[in-house]
Design a protein around this motif. Structure first.
Motif, PDB file in Angstrom:
ATOM      1  N   ARG A 253       0.804  -1.218   0.000  1.00  0.00           N
ATOM      2  CA  ARG A 253       0.000   0.000   0.000  1.00  0.00           C
ATOM      3  C   ARG A 253       0.839   1.271   0.000  1.00  0.00           C
ATOM      4  NH1 ARG A 253      -1.860  -1.712   5.533  1.00  0.00           N
ATOM      5  NH2 ARG A 253      -0.816  -0.396   7.051  1.00  0.00           N
ATOM      6  N   GLU A 254       2.158   1.125   0.076  1.00  0.00           N
ATOM      7  CA  GLU A 254       3.037   2.284  -0.054  1.00  0.00           C
ATOM      8  C   GLU A 254       3.340   2.609  -1.513  1.00  0.00           C
ATOM      9  OE1 GLU A 254       6.361   1.268   2.374  1.00  0.00           O
ATOM     10  OE2 GLU A 254       5.280   1.655   4.258  1.00  0.00           O
ATOM     11  N   ASP A 255       2.924   1.733  -2.436  1.00  0.00           N
ATOM     12  CA  ASP A 255       3.050   1.988  -3.870  1.00  0.00           C
ATOM     13  C   ASP A 255       1.719   2.552  -4.364  1.00  0.00           C
ATOM     14  OD1 ASP A 255       2.614   1.154  -6.817  1.00  0.00           O
ATOM     15  OD2 ASP A 255       4.763   0.831  -6.554  1.00  0.00           O
ATOM     16  N   GLY A 256       1.718   3.808  -4.794  1.00  0.00           N
ATOM     17  CA  GLY A 256       0.472   4.479  -5.142  1.00  0.00           C
ATOM     18  C   GLY A 256      -0.305   3.791  -6.243  1.00  0.00           C
ATOM     19  N   LYS A 259      -1.652   0.394  -4.959  1.00  0.00           N
ATOM     20  CA  LYS A 259      -2.703   0.626  -3.962  1.00  0.00           C
ATOM     21  C   LYS A 259      -4.037   0.902  -4.648  1.00  0.00           C
ATOM     22  CE  LYS A 259      -3.833   3.589  -0.015  1.00  0.00           C
ATOM     23  NZ  LYS A 259      -3.365   4.713   0.838  1.00  0.00           N
ATOM     24  N   GLN A 260      -4.021   1.749  -5.673  1.00  0.00           N
ATOM     25  CA  GLN A 260      -5.255   2.063  -6.385  1.00  0.00           C
ATOM     26  C   GLN A 260      -5.803   0.837  -7.108  1.00  0.00           C
ATOM     27  OE1 GLN A 260      -7.149   4.719  -6.260  1.00  0.00           O
ATOM     28  NE2 GLN A 260      -8.601   3.780  -7.709  1.00  0.00           N
ATOM     29  N   LYS A 261      -4.911   0.057  -7.733  1.00  0.00           N
ATOM     30  CA  LYS A 261      -5.365  -1.130  -8.452  1.00  0.00           C
ATOM     31  C   LYS A 261      -5.922  -2.180  -7.499  1.00  0.00           C
ATOM     32  CE  LYS A 261      -4.535   0.474 -12.462  1.00  0.00           C
ATOM     33  NZ  LYS A 261      -5.712   0.881 -13.300  1.00  0.00           N
ATOM     34  N   SER A 311      -7.011  -7.573   2.255  1.00  0.00           N
ATOM     35  CA  SER A 311      -6.117  -7.829   3.388  1.00  0.00           C
ATOM     36  C   SER A 311      -4.759  -7.159   3.193  1.00  0.00           C
ATOM     37  CB  SER A 311      -5.935  -9.336   3.603  1.00  0.00           C
ATOM     38  OG  SER A 311      -5.220  -9.922   2.530  1.00  0.00           O
ATOM     39  N   VAL A 312      -4.340  -6.981   1.937  1.00  0.00           N
ATOM     40  CA  VAL A 312      -3.072  -6.302   1.665  1.00  0.00           C
ATOM     41  C   VAL A 312      -3.182  -4.823   2.006  1.00  0.00           C
ATOM     42  CG1 VAL A 312      -1.369  -5.767  -0.116  1.00  0.00           C
ATOM     43  CG2 VAL A 312      -2.528  -7.966  -0.149  1.00  0.00           C
TER      44      VAL A 312
END
Length: 420
Positions: A253-256, A259-261, A311-312
């Motif tokens: 979730r630190e990869d923008g 995270k959106q995908k 969950s990620v």
């Protein structure tokens, strides 16, 4: 040793220079290697990455196939922050030695030793017993941990090796008993500490598997997922348990972009779940039970896909505080959002939308009331909760109304949720 994080042990005695501490993870993979379970293992690897090495005390995989071993190996290689050694558990059958090598071995670190023994079949192998005696007899070994998977007899649980089997282990370490500072095991999906034969016993099975009730004294609600750290202070071998928060892993979730995908994937899977459930209802009404069953199964599959993706991303509050975090959303929907949309629908003569929002608002009021009652967790006493399958209204109590007070659906259709 090779440069991989997962170590394939080829020698029975390994000397590790400049290693002063060890992190221990118990039972990460015996319930499956899906994303939902592996998030805990990922967090555990991050936590033990601060130590000199990591030891996994068994059950890395649910079954000993090459596919499962390859999966856990690849995941560990990416996530581990140090060298990871394995101990064979009862689920680690089949190709275990092809991936992890020796089943009985000793790690000689700067200030303490760890003797790893295989008792996955509830008995200690003779070569392990002999190795233990040989290592403890070494003058350079002054304090040691004896690690194995299945517990020895203790004061808390019966899921352990026999007294006769433990006696074999005792005879091996008895001449050098003062050197044995800890007995260490996993297998039990919980965690506890005991004293056995005058030696501290640490049982840790909280590195991935769902925490379970294991006795009247050790309840799942009292134990968190965790790891155990061993270290030396003032020359003495010590330990402490570090609980893992449910927000223990954050990398994706630190990869923008990702995270959106992931959010989009959750939404897509849940929409598919909903569509399949709707079609299953239609099929059921037409008497096509096998088709209905198929689509309910597909809907369940889509839900579990959504759970894996979510969950990620999930950042839950500590469990005992979690119920309260749902209250603001329920109250907002009931008091403002749904009322606003209901008024809009009425003003513009959209009667079905008005009806849907009115019914949902009535149910959300009950949701809020029940969540307030459940905020204390242990004090919640509602045994049976009914849901009207026509409009979703929620009812409690021994005497549910004969008809839903919102839509008039008959009692015989209510779905009952029982907490016992």
């Amino acid at each position: 040793m090779d440069k991989n994080k997962i170590q394939k042990v080829s020698d029975p005695i390994i000397r590790l220079a400049d290693v002063h501490s060890m992190g221990v993870i118990g039972d990460p993979g015996c319930e499956g290697l899906g994303t939902y379970n592996m998030k805990v293992y990922a967090g555990a690897l991050e936590e033990t990455g601060r130590d000199g090495i990591t030891l996994v005390v068994g059950d890395l995989v649910p079954a000993g196939t090459r596919h499962h071993y390859q999966t856990i190996q690849e995941l560990t290689e990416v996530l581990a922050g140090n060298e990871v050694y394995a101990l064979r558990g009862n689920h680690d059958t089949g190709a275990y030695t092809d991936y992890f090598g020796e089943k009985n071995y000793a790690l000689l670190m700067e200030e303490f030793a760890v003797v790893v023994l295989d008792n996955a079949q509830r008995s200690f192998e003779e070569e392990g017993i002999e190795l233990l005696s040989r290592v403890l007899a070494m003058e350079e070994v002054e304090q040691a941990v004896i690690a194995f998977h299945i517990p020895v007899p203790n004061h808390f649980i019966r899921n352990c090796v026999t007294e006769e089997e433990f006696a074999r282990l005792q005879r091996a370490y008895e001449p050098w008993k003062e050197k044995v500072k800890y007995l260490l095991c996993g297998h039990v999906h919980s965690g506890f500490e005991d004293c056995v034969d005058g030696i501290p016993l640490i049982c840790t099975g909280g590195g991935g598997a769902m925490i379970e009730d294991v006795s009247e004294d050790i309840r799942a609600s009292d134990v968190e997922h965790h790891v155990v750290h061993f270290y030396v202070k003032d020359g003495a071998l010590c330990h402490y348990t570090a609980n893992l928060s449910e927000d223990c892993y954050r990398r994706e979730r630190e990869d923008g972009i990702l995270k959106q995908k992931l959010k989009e994937s959750v939404e897509g899977e849940l929409m598919a779940h909903f569509k399949y459930m709707m079609f299953a209802d239609r099929a059921e009404r037409r008497g096509m039970k096998r088709i209905a069953n198929l689509f309910r199964a597909l809907a369940a599959s889509e839900y579990y896909h959504a759970r894996s993706f979510y969950s990620v991303l999930d950042r839950p509050a500590p469990f005992l505080e979690t119920v309260e975090t749902f209250l603001p959303g329920e109250a907002f929907e009931q008091k403002y959002f749904y009322r606003m949309l209901m008024d809009y629908a009425k003003e513009h003569e959209f009667p079905l939308a008005e009806q849907a929002y009115a019914g949902a608002a009535a149910a959300e009021k009950e949701h809020t009331m029940l969540l307030k009652e459940a905020a204390g967790m242990d004090g919640f006493s509602r045994d049976v909760i009914y849901v009207c399958p026509v409009c979703g209204y929620v009812m409690t109590g021994d005497k549910a109304p004969e008809r839903c007070p919102v839509c008039g659906g008959p009692k015989k259709q209510y779905e009952a949720f029982t907490g016992e």
